[in-house]
Design an enzyme around this catalytic site. Structure first.
Site, PDB file in Angstrom:
ATOM      1  N   ASP A  16      -2.344   1.635  -4.555  1.00  0.00           N
ATOM      2  CA  ASP A  16      -3.601   1.982  -3.901  1.00  0.00           C
ATOM      3  C   ASP A  16      -4.648   0.902  -4.148  1.00  0.00           C
ATOM      4  O   ASP A  16      -4.487   0.030  -5.016  1.00  0.00           O
ATOM      5  CB  ASP A  16      -4.105   3.331  -4.406  1.00  0.00           C
ATOM      6  CG  ASP A  16      -3.202   4.481  -3.982  1.00  0.00           C
ATOM      7  OD1 ASP A  16      -2.617   4.380  -2.890  1.00  0.00           O
ATOM      8  OD2 ASP A  16      -3.085   5.461  -4.743  1.00  0.00           O
ATOM      9  N   HIS A  41       0.812  -1.221   0.000  1.00  0.00           N
ATOM     10  CA  HIS A  41       0.000   0.000   0.000  1.00  0.00           C
ATOM     11  C   HIS A  41       0.844   1.269   0.000  1.00  0.00           C
ATOM     12  O   HIS A  41       0.310   2.370  -0.146  1.00  0.00           O
ATOM     13  CB  HIS A  41      -0.936  -0.006   1.211  1.00  0.00           C
ATOM     14  CG  HIS A  41      -2.194   0.772   0.997  1.00  0.00           C
ATOM     15  ND1 HIS A  41      -2.707   1.046  -0.244  1.00  0.00           N
ATOM     16  CD2 HIS A  41      -3.064   1.326   1.880  1.00  0.00           C
ATOM     17  CE1 HIS A  41      -3.830   1.736  -0.123  1.00  0.00           C
ATOM     18  NE2 HIS A  41      -4.064   1.929   1.157  1.00  0.00           N
TER      19      HIS A  41
END
Length: 436
Positions: free
Chosen positions: A412, A408
């Site tokens: 995304d 992350h």
């Protein structure tokens, strides 16, 4: 009689040294050509070193656990003949051009070789080779602040240190019986000791083997490095199951290879990576490296139960037959312990089949420095709603879960979720009329 020098063979472009883990032959033993003489280990795989001649082993030049450079003579074998025979050895791929330039300008007065086993820190083979050539001591290496993952020293860190060596604070030599003192401003915090584990009388204590220790370190480092996030999606693979059942015998007869579900899944992953190149990247500090090639890693079991990740190079350029051959070859060589160091290098994305063990889905740990890993769950017959022009009805379908773990920091949810959805779309749109 002739004396044959058995050298540590070249094991790949990225491997410069190996550790001797076991001598299979002892002094005085007879050796046949191509018979394994000793076992070695790199930071990725274990392998054997075979003899290129038949004869008698008369000398072992290294002991178990010694670190040996590619091209070094490790044993002497006595053969029929009259002269010393030297094994052919290709140039060792230790470094790229800029490293070679640094080595050429090395100081002539080099101190005794550093014993890197005295350090608790991990140094890559490339870093250790440069350090040896430049006379950089273990204490100096330990004082360098690394910019690599988990604080490891990279080639650039060491070259910058050597370049500015005259301006570096002195590193005091460590005297026996005294505490080491390193003059540096970048002092790493002292790690907390783990709480003692209670051991009862009936408990068995077994030390981790070398590979398990490495895997343990990699897994902890990955979790500490990447912000792991998961996306899950259920896929209807009924058409794939029907097609494989229909063609698997003909496939094996024509190609001499078994057709499993893995290459079919790998084919879909490679296509999705072409559609979403943002998943085919790696991270180096604050930099993102966009990979040109799509090299798929596939988790495979070793004979001792440990896992390894051999790599299918340029997977997007393979048809299904080529993919099946690559999957079977790497899987078979992993089971037989015959993988070479280069077989595990260069991966850009990894797939692991947790369904082999009956798992429906999982949360795999990212294979650093990659940014994603896909787990394939078990294929199960389940009741499902089937939509038709005449209305909805309940039917039996073959379904599985895809579990996508991604980093992350750079991926995304939109990208991570869209990628695994694209893999699912390719699988559900599988053409039942296609040839193989």
């Amino acid at each position: 009689m002739a004396r044959f020098e058995l050298k540590l063979p070249k094991m790949g472009e990225s491997v410069a040294e190996a550790t001797i883990t076991n001598w299979l032959k002892q002094v005085g033993d007879k050796i046949e050509m191509d018979e394994a003489v000793l076992e070695i280990a790199t930071d990725k795989v274990d392998s054997e070193v075979p003899s290129e001649v038949s004869g008698i082993l008369i000398e072992q030049l290294f002991n178990k656990d010694d670190l040996v450079q590619v091209g070094q003579t490790i044993a002497i074998i006595e053969t029929e003949g009259g002269d010393v025979v030297v094994a052919k050895q290709e140039a060792t791929p230790i470094a790229v051009a800029d490293v070679a330039k640094t080595v050429e300008t090395a100081k002539e007065s080099v101190s005794a070789p550093a014993n890197f086993s005295d350090s608790d820190k991990f140094f890559s083979p490339l870093v250790k080779n440069i350090a040896k050539e430049e006379g950089v001591s273990v204490a100096e290496l330990e004082s360098i602040s690394g910019s690599g993952k988990d604080g490891r020293i990279t080639k650039e860190d060491l070259l910058n240190y050597i370049k500015n060596r005259g301006n570096q604070p002195a590193v005091a030599p460590i005297a026996i019986g005294t505490a080491p003192v390193v003059a540096t401003q970048n002092v790493a915090p002292v790690a907390q000791k783990a709480a003692p584990v209670s051991v009862n009388g009936g408990d068995e204590i077994v030390e981790m083997d070398r590979m398990r220790k490495l895997i343990s370190g990699y897994m902890v480092a990955s979790v500490q490095t990447s912000a792991h996030v998961q996306s899950f999606i259920e896929v209807d693979v009924t058409n794939i199951v029907k097609w494989r059942n229909k063609v698997k015998d003909a496939f094996e007869k024509r190609e001499g290879e078994k057709l499993t579900f893995t290459p079919i899944m790998m084919e879909a992953v490679a296509k999705a990576l072409k559609d979403f190149p943002g998943m085919n990247i790696s991270v180096d500090g604050d930099y993102i490296i966009k990979k040109k090639n799509i090299n798929l890693g596939m988790a495979a079991a070793l004979p001792n139960g440990n896992l390894i990740v051999p790599v299918i190079k340029n997977a997007d350029q393979l048809n299904l037959v080529g993919m099946a051959k690559a999957v079977n070859d790497l899987g078979n060589r992993a089971k037989a312990g015959k993988l070479k160091p280069d077989d595990t290098q260069g991966g850009t994305y990894t797939v692991t089949n947790v369904g082999t063990f009956g798992s429906v889905f999982g949360t795999p740990i990212i294979n650093q420095p990659q940014v994603g890993i896909l787990a394939l769950g078990a294929i199960r017959k389940v009741p499902a709603v089937i939509e038709t022009p005449e209305g909805d009805f309940i039917g039996i379908r073959q379904k599985m879960f895809l579990s996508h773990s991604y980093d992350h920091r750079v991926v995304d949810g939109a990208l991570g979720g869209s990628f695994v959805k694209r893999v699912a779309d390719y699988l559900e749109a599988f053409d039942v009329n296609r040839d193989f």
